[in-house]
Design a protein around this motif. Structure first.
Motif, PDB file in Angstrom:
ATOM      1  N   GLU A  39      10.948  -8.294   9.413  1.00  0.00           N
ATOM      2  CA  GLU A  39      11.884  -7.999   8.508  1.00  0.00           C
ATOM      3  C   GLU A  39      12.582  -6.611   8.637  1.00  0.00           C
ATOM      4  O   GLU A  39      13.897  -6.413   8.518  1.00  0.00           O
ATOM      5  CB  GLU A  39      11.679  -8.302   6.978  1.00  0.00           C
ATOM      6  N   GLN A  40      11.750  -5.556   8.752  1.00  0.00           N
ATOM      7  CA  GLN A  40      11.996  -4.212   8.863  1.00  0.00           C
ATOM      8  C   GLN A  40      11.963  -3.468   9.951  1.00  0.00           C
ATOM      9  O   GLN A  40      12.293  -2.501  10.368  1.00  0.00           O
ATOM     10  CB  GLN A  40      11.318  -3.432   7.671  1.00  0.00           C
ATOM     11  N   GLY A  41      11.017  -3.918  10.874  1.00  0.00           N
ATOM     12  CA  GLY A  41      10.868  -3.053  12.165  1.00  0.00           C
ATOM     13  C   GLY A  41       9.294  -2.710  12.307  1.00  0.00           C
ATOM     14  O   GLY A  41       8.702  -2.708  11.311  1.00  0.00           O
ATOM     15  N   VAL A  42       8.870  -2.313  13.442  1.00  0.00           N
ATOM     16  CA  VAL A  42       7.620  -1.921  13.695  1.00  0.00           C
ATOM     17  C   VAL A  42       7.270  -0.645  12.973  1.00  0.00           C
ATOM     18  O   VAL A  42       6.338  -0.371  12.434  1.00  0.00           O
ATOM     19  CB  VAL A  42       7.313  -1.556  15.209  1.00  0.00           C
ATOM     20  N   SER A  43       8.261   0.319  12.990  1.00  0.00           N
ATOM     21  CA  SER A  43       8.146   1.714  12.440  1.00  0.00           C
ATOM     22  C   SER A  43       8.082   1.744  10.747  1.00  0.00           C
ATOM     23  O   SER A  43       7.267   2.476  10.162  1.00  0.00           O
ATOM     24  CB  SER A  43       9.443   2.556  12.623  1.00  0.00           C
ATOM     25  N   ALA A  44       8.392   0.564  10.314  1.00  0.00           N
ATOM     26  CA  ALA A  44       8.406   0.077   8.937  1.00  0.00           C
ATOM     27  C   ALA A  44       6.953  -0.243   8.586  1.00  0.00           C
ATOM     28  O   ALA A  44       6.685  -0.268   7.267  1.00  0.00           O
ATOM     29  CB  ALA A  44       9.324  -0.645   8.404  1.00  0.00           C
ATOM     30  N   ALA A  45       6.192  -0.565   9.486  1.00  0.00           N
ATOM     31  CA  ALA A  45       4.917  -1.213   9.147  1.00  0.00           C
ATOM     32  C   ALA A  45       3.770  -0.036   8.793  1.00  0.00           C
ATOM     33  O   ALA A  45       2.770  -0.046   9.474  1.00  0.00           O
ATOM     34  CB  ALA A  45       4.430  -2.108  10.100  1.00  0.00           C
ATOM     35  N   THR A  46       3.987   0.611   7.611  1.00  0.00           N
ATOM     36  CA  THR A  46       2.943   1.518   7.154  1.00  0.00           C
ATOM     37  C   THR A  46       1.918   0.746   6.391  1.00  0.00           C
ATOM     38  O   THR A  46       2.076  -0.106   5.854  1.00  0.00           O
ATOM     39  CB  THR A  46       3.588   2.847   6.421  1.00  0.00           C
ATOM     40  N   PHE A  47       0.833   1.444   5.993  1.00  0.00           N
ATOM     41  CA  PHE A  47      -0.175   0.675   5.382  1.00  0.00           C
ATOM     42  C   PHE A  47       0.379   0.790   4.022  1.00  0.00           C
ATOM     43  O   PHE A  47      -0.123  -0.106   3.229  1.00  0.00           O
ATOM     44  CB  PHE A  47      -1.295   1.642   5.391  1.00  0.00           C
ATOM     45  N   GLU A  48       1.070   1.743   3.331  1.00  0.00           N
ATOM     46  CA  GLU A  48       1.658   1.766   2.236  1.00  0.00           C
ATOM     47  C   GLU A  48       2.471   0.390   2.023  1.00  0.00           C
ATOM     48  O   GLU A  48       2.553  -0.381   0.912  1.00  0.00           O
ATOM     49  CB  GLU A  48       2.520   2.939   1.803  1.00  0.00           C
ATOM     50  N   ALA A  49       3.707   0.166   2.738  1.00  0.00           N
ATOM     51  CA  ALA A  49       4.421  -1.015   2.826  1.00  0.00           C
ATOM     52  C   ALA A  49       3.761  -2.206   3.162  1.00  0.00           C
ATOM     53  O   ALA A  49       4.104  -3.034   2.334  1.00  0.00           O
ATOM     54  CB  ALA A  49       5.442  -0.764   4.180  1.00  0.00           C
ATOM     55  N   GLY A  59      -4.907   1.545  -0.007  1.00  0.00           N
ATOM     56  CA  GLY A  59      -6.342   2.063   0.471  1.00  0.00           C
ATOM     57  C   GLY A  59      -7.149   0.830   0.958  1.00  0.00           C
ATOM     58  O   GLY A  59      -7.983   0.787   1.866  1.00  0.00           O
ATOM     59  N   LEU A  60      -6.947  -0.229   0.289  1.00  0.00           N
ATOM     60  CA  LEU A  60      -7.630  -1.686   0.797  1.00  0.00           C
ATOM     61  C   LEU A  60      -7.175  -2.180   2.451  1.00  0.00           C
ATOM     62  O   LEU A  60      -8.043  -2.367   3.170  1.00  0.00           O
ATOM     63  CB  LEU A  60      -7.164  -2.749  -0.116  1.00  0.00           C
ATOM     64  N   ALA A  61      -6.035  -1.674   2.779  1.00  0.00           N
ATOM     65  CA  ALA A  61      -5.751  -2.111   4.240  1.00  0.00           C
ATOM     66  C   ALA A  61      -6.530  -1.056   4.916  1.00  0.00           C
ATOM     67  O   ALA A  61      -6.840  -1.459   6.226  1.00  0.00           O
ATOM     68  CB  ALA A  61      -4.158  -1.967   4.420  1.00  0.00           C
ATOM     69  N   THR A  62      -6.405   0.212   4.698  1.00  0.00           N
ATOM     70  CA  THR A  62      -7.055   1.251   5.268  1.00  0.00           C
ATOM     71  C   THR A  62      -8.885   0.729   5.559  1.00  0.00           C
ATOM     72  O   THR A  62      -9.383   0.715   6.530  1.00  0.00           O
ATOM     73  CB  THR A  62      -7.063   2.457   4.795  1.00  0.00           C
ATOM     74  N   GLN A  63      -9.229   0.320   4.110  1.00  0.00           N
ATOM     75  CA  GLN A  63     -10.540   0.208   4.325  1.00  0.00           C
ATOM     76  C   GLN A  63     -10.950  -0.903   5.078  1.00  0.00           C
ATOM     77  O   GLN A  63     -12.226  -1.198   5.991  1.00  0.00           O
ATOM     78  CB  GLN A  63     -11.047  -0.375   2.770  1.00  0.00           C
ATOM     79  N   LYS A  64     -10.326  -2.286   5.301  1.00  0.00           N
ATOM     80  CA  LYS A  64     -10.358  -3.399   5.915  1.00  0.00           C
ATOM     81  C   LYS A  64     -10.267  -3.286   7.332  1.00  0.00           C
ATOM     82  O   LYS A  64     -10.826  -3.927   8.343  1.00  0.00           O
ATOM     83  CB  LYS A  64      -9.558  -4.496   5.408  1.00  0.00           C
ATOM     84  N   PHE A  65      -9.180  -2.423   7.898  1.00  0.00           N
ATOM     85  CA  PHE A  65      -8.756  -2.466   9.204  1.00  0.00           C
ATOM     86  C   PHE A  65      -9.020  -1.172   9.913  1.00  0.00           C
ATOM     87  O   PHE A  65      -8.768  -0.888  11.192  1.00  0.00           O
ATOM     88  CB  PHE A  65      -7.355  -2.918   9.605  1.00  0.00           C
ATOM     89  N   GLY A  66      -9.078   0.165   9.091  1.00  0.00           N
ATOM     90  CA  GLY A  66      -9.422   1.317   9.845  1.00  0.00           C
ATOM     91  C   GLY A  66      -8.180   2.172  10.226  1.00  0.00           C
ATOM     92  O   GLY A  66      -8.250   3.317   9.766  1.00  0.00           O
ATOM     93  N   SER A  67      -7.314   1.612  10.880  1.00  0.00           N
ATOM     94  CA  SER A  67      -6.239   2.164  11.369  1.00  0.00           C
ATOM     95  C   SER A  67      -5.284   0.936  11.741  1.00  0.00           C
ATOM     96  O   SER A  67      -5.447  -0.109  11.384  1.00  0.00           O
ATOM     97  CB  SER A  67      -6.545   2.681  12.777  1.00  0.00           C
ATOM     98  N   LYS A  68      -4.034   1.358  11.898  1.00  0.00           N
ATOM     99  CA  LYS A  68      -2.809   0.752  12.182  1.00  0.00           C
ATOM    100  C   LYS A  68      -3.153  -0.157  13.332  1.00  0.00           C
ATOM    101  O   LYS A  68      -2.711  -1.255  13.584  1.00  0.00           O
ATOM    102  CB  LYS A  68      -1.476   1.284  12.129  1.00  0.00           C
ATOM    103  N   ASP A  69      -3.748   0.475  14.438  1.00  0.00           N
ATOM    104  CA  ASP A  69      -3.872  -0.418  15.658  1.00  0.00           C
ATOM    105  C   ASP A  69      -4.919  -1.370  15.385  1.00  0.00           C
ATOM    106  O   ASP A  69      -4.768  -2.473  16.077  1.00  0.00           O
ATOM    107  CB  ASP A  69      -4.690   0.718  16.824  1.00  0.00           C
ATOM    108  N   GLY A  70      -6.086  -0.786  14.544  1.00  0.00           N
ATOM    109  CA  GLY A  70      -7.119  -1.881  14.186  1.00  0.00           C
ATOM    110  C   GLY A  70      -6.383  -3.277  13.587  1.00  0.00           C
ATOM    111  O   GLY A  70      -6.545  -4.431  13.549  1.00  0.00           O
ATOM    112  N   LEU A  71      -5.144  -2.997  12.628  1.00  0.00           N
ATOM    113  CA  LEU A  71      -4.658  -3.932  11.740  1.00  0.00           C
ATOM    114  C   LEU A  71      -3.784  -4.770  12.766  1.00  0.00           C
ATOM    115  O   LEU A  71      -3.856  -6.063  12.796  1.00  0.00           O
ATOM    116  CB  LEU A  71      -3.586  -3.243  10.812  1.00  0.00           C
TER     117      LEU A  71
END
Length: 220
Positions: A39-49, A59-71
């Protein structure tokens, strides 16, 4: 002697295991990732969003996947598993080799526009190529897996007599995969293309290209 009727005591809520809660949170985070990207594009896919869209903290996204690449790698793996489940549901591997190849293409193109996750996948792929990202390796592994599966079907078709023996299975599999990749990118560029007409034309062309006698069967 009268009896006093008592209302049944409320059933205690079923407690889910930690694994079940973990699976649900991961699923919601992966779905949120696909939704935000589509809906918003690749650059919009931050852990916060992504966390906000999923109803969790950053913090949960960071805890589970470690990094954006991991996600993103987790999302790629999830989409690959879902595709395998869909192929199994339609018994693709039970068909003759050439029919299995055509059924794979048919199923893929019939459902190309159905899910945000598919759109997100190709948007992320385009971004990884444009940025020369290390994520290209994750996409390459997925495409190699698809190529290997299609090559096996071509080999089976040759053994059954439904595919010309002079065709190189690896090249044929790469050609089919590249056709689907190209159509997927074109669909991103122009979501209004007539996918049904393209599906029929692709199937007729592939049948003609693979058939020993060179005769294409008209499709409905």
């Amino acid at each position: 002697m009268s009896e006093t009727l008592q209302a049944p005591s409320p059933r205690a809520p079923v407690r889910r295991s930690q694994a079940e809660r973990r699976d649900e949170s991961e699923r919601r985070l992966l779905e949120a990732t696909a939704r935000v990207v589509a809906e918003q594009g690749v650059s919009a896919a931050t852990f916060e969003a992504i966390g906000r869209s999923a109803g969790y903290s950053r913090g949960l996204a960071t805890q589970k996947f470690g990094s954006k690449d991991g996600l993103i790698e987790a999302l790629i793996a999830d989409l690959q598993e879902r595709q395998a489940e869909m192929l199994a549901l339609h018994h693709i591997d039970d068909l003759a080799g050439i029919e299995a190849v055509l059924a794979y293409v048919d199923l893929y193109l019939r459902h190309l526009g159905d899910e945000q996750a598919t759109r997100a996948y190709f948007m992320l792929l385009a971004g990884a190529v444009a940025d020369a990202s290390a994520l290209r390796a994750a996409f390459a592994r997925t495409h190699e897996s698809i190529k290997a599966r299609l090559a096996e079907l071509v080999v089976r078709g040759q053994a059954e007599g439904g595919v010309r023996r002079e065709i190189d299975p690896q090249s044929a599999a790469l050609m089919v995969g590249s056709l689907l990749l190209g159509l997927s990118v074109q669909w991103l560029v122009d979501p209004h293309i007539d996918l049904d007409a393209i599906r029929r034309t692709s199937l007729e062309t592939l049948r003609l290209a693979f058939a020993p006698g060179g005769q294409a069967e008209r499709l409905p």
